[in-house]
Scaffold this motif. Structure first.
Motif, PDB file in Angstrom:
ATOM      1  N   SER A 170     -20.195 -37.115  -0.316  1.00 17.25           N
ATOM      2  CA  SER A 170     -21.277 -36.824  -1.256  1.00 17.25           C
ATOM      3  C   SER A 170     -22.206 -35.770  -0.668  1.00 17.25           C
ATOM      4  O   SER A 170     -22.235 -35.561   0.556  1.00 17.25           O
ATOM      5  N   PRO A 171     -22.997 -35.108  -1.504  1.00 13.11           N
ATOM      6  CA  PRO A 171     -23.974 -34.146  -0.977  1.00 13.11           C
ATOM      7  C   PRO A 171     -24.928 -34.787   0.026  1.00 13.11           C
ATOM      8  O   PRO A 171     -25.225 -34.196   1.065  1.00 13.11           O
ATOM      9  N   LYS A 172     -25.394 -36.002  -0.264  1.00 16.56           N
ATOM     10  CA  LYS A 172     -26.312 -36.678   0.652  1.00 16.56           C
ATOM     11  C   LYS A 172     -25.658 -36.922   2.001  1.00 16.56           C
ATOM     12  O   LYS A 172     -26.267 -36.696   3.061  1.00 16.56           O
ATOM     13  N   ASP A 173     -24.391 -37.392   1.982  1.00 13.96           N
ATOM     14  CA  ASP A 173     -23.662 -37.627   3.230  1.00 13.96           C
ATOM     15  C   ASP A 173     -23.592 -36.348   4.054  1.00 13.96           C
ATOM     16  O   ASP A 173     -23.821 -36.364   5.275  1.00 13.96           O
ATOM     17  N   LEU A 174     -23.271 -35.248   3.407  1.00 14.55           N
ATOM     18  CA  LEU A 174     -23.058 -33.998   4.125  1.00 14.55           C
ATOM     19  C   LEU A 174     -24.370 -33.414   4.631  1.00 14.55           C
ATOM     20  O   LEU A 174     -24.425 -32.886   5.750  1.00 14.55           O
ATOM     21  N   LEU A 175     -25.418 -33.513   3.838  1.00 13.67           N
ATOM     22  CA  LEU A 175     -26.724 -33.047   4.305  1.00 13.67           C
ATOM     23  C   LEU A 175     -27.145 -33.804   5.561  1.00 13.67           C
ATOM     24  O   LEU A 175     -27.641 -33.214   6.529  1.00 13.67           O
ATOM     25  N   HIS A 176     -26.935 -35.115   5.563  1.00 15.42           N
ATOM     26  CA  HIS A 176     -27.316 -35.926   6.722  1.00 15.42           C
ATOM     27  C   HIS A 176     -26.394 -35.663   7.910  1.00 15.42           C
ATOM     28  O   HIS A 176     -26.861 -35.639   9.066  1.00 15.42           O
ATOM     29  N   ALA A 177     -25.107 -35.484   7.658  1.00 14.45           N
ATOM     30  CA  ALA A 177     -24.170 -35.225   8.752  1.00 14.45           C
ATOM     31  C   ALA A 177     -24.515 -33.933   9.471  1.00 14.45           C
ATOM     32  O   ALA A 177     -24.529 -33.874  10.719  1.00 14.45           O
TER      33      ALA A 177
END
Length: 215
Positions: A170-177
């Motif tokens: 997800s976008p949220k996952d990738l932003l945090h990663a």
């Protein structure tokens, strides 16, 4: 810069454009807008080298304006920090359409993630202030996600549809990663963070649906 409101009667978010989170700023005279733009660019540079507590005069001098002009537009230090942060978030989000127009979906995604990496790695002074617990910054995480979440979502959707990356992130996952990969490492700079993110991008390609037509 003093932390109390200057005796100008100005709104704390002022007419500083990016300082207003939810309402449209009033129209500014051209010279006032130039002063704001110069102050925000100067503050970005000074915060990166001297930290967010750098003297107001250092910022004003670099911007080529008087300290009074700085206080008039940004009465409190938190106003300036917020405006610089929002301006940089906006610039990162606004980079996506040009990348999408110039590159295949997978390449556009990769280039934007490296642009986002640069934003994170060079704004560590801002991050310290934003995580200080000051309630003045409470709205900024939401602003960050509202601007960058949809931007990255569009890039991810296009790259997934073209069969260039896997579909289970997800976008949220990738932003945090990416943010985690940009945490400070002793004796390392932005180039190190970019190498780590490039490895992450390679991982996104593993497990892609190769049956989909590539752009």
């Amino acid at each position: 810069m003093a932390e109390s409101t200057a005796a100008t009667g100005a709104d704390p978010t002022g007419s500083a454009g990016p300082g207003a989170l939810e309402r449209a700023p009033r129209r500014l005279r051209a010279d006032a807008q130039r002063n704001i733009d110069s102050l925000l660019e100067a503050a970005k540079v000074v915060f990166g080298t001297s930290g967010v507590d750098a003297p107001a005069k250092e910022i004003a001098d670099l911007a080529g304006v008087g300290v009074g002009t700085l206080y008039r537009h940004f009465p409190q230090r938190s106003d300036l920090v917020k405006a610089v942060f929002q301006r940089e978030v906006d610039a990162c989000a606004d980079a996506a359409p040009a990348l999408t127009a110039a590159h295949a979906p997978g390449a556009a995604l990769a280039k934007w993630l490296l642009r986002y990496t640069e934003f994170l790695a060079t704004k560590r002074g801002l991050a310290t202030a934003l995580h200080s617990g000051d309630p003045a910054f409470d709205a900024l995480p939401g602003y960050f996600m509202r601007r960058l979440g949809p931007t990255l979502g569009s890039l991810l959707e296009a790259a997934t549809a073209s069969g260039e990356i896997r579909a289970d992130i997800s976008p949220k996952d990738l932003l945090h990663a990416v943010a985690n990969l940009c945490l400070p490492v002793a004796d390392e700079g932005v180039a190190y963070s970019q190498r780590m993110v490039a490895l992450l991008i390679d991982g996104l390609r593993y497990g892609a649906d190769t049956s989909r037509p590539r752009a």
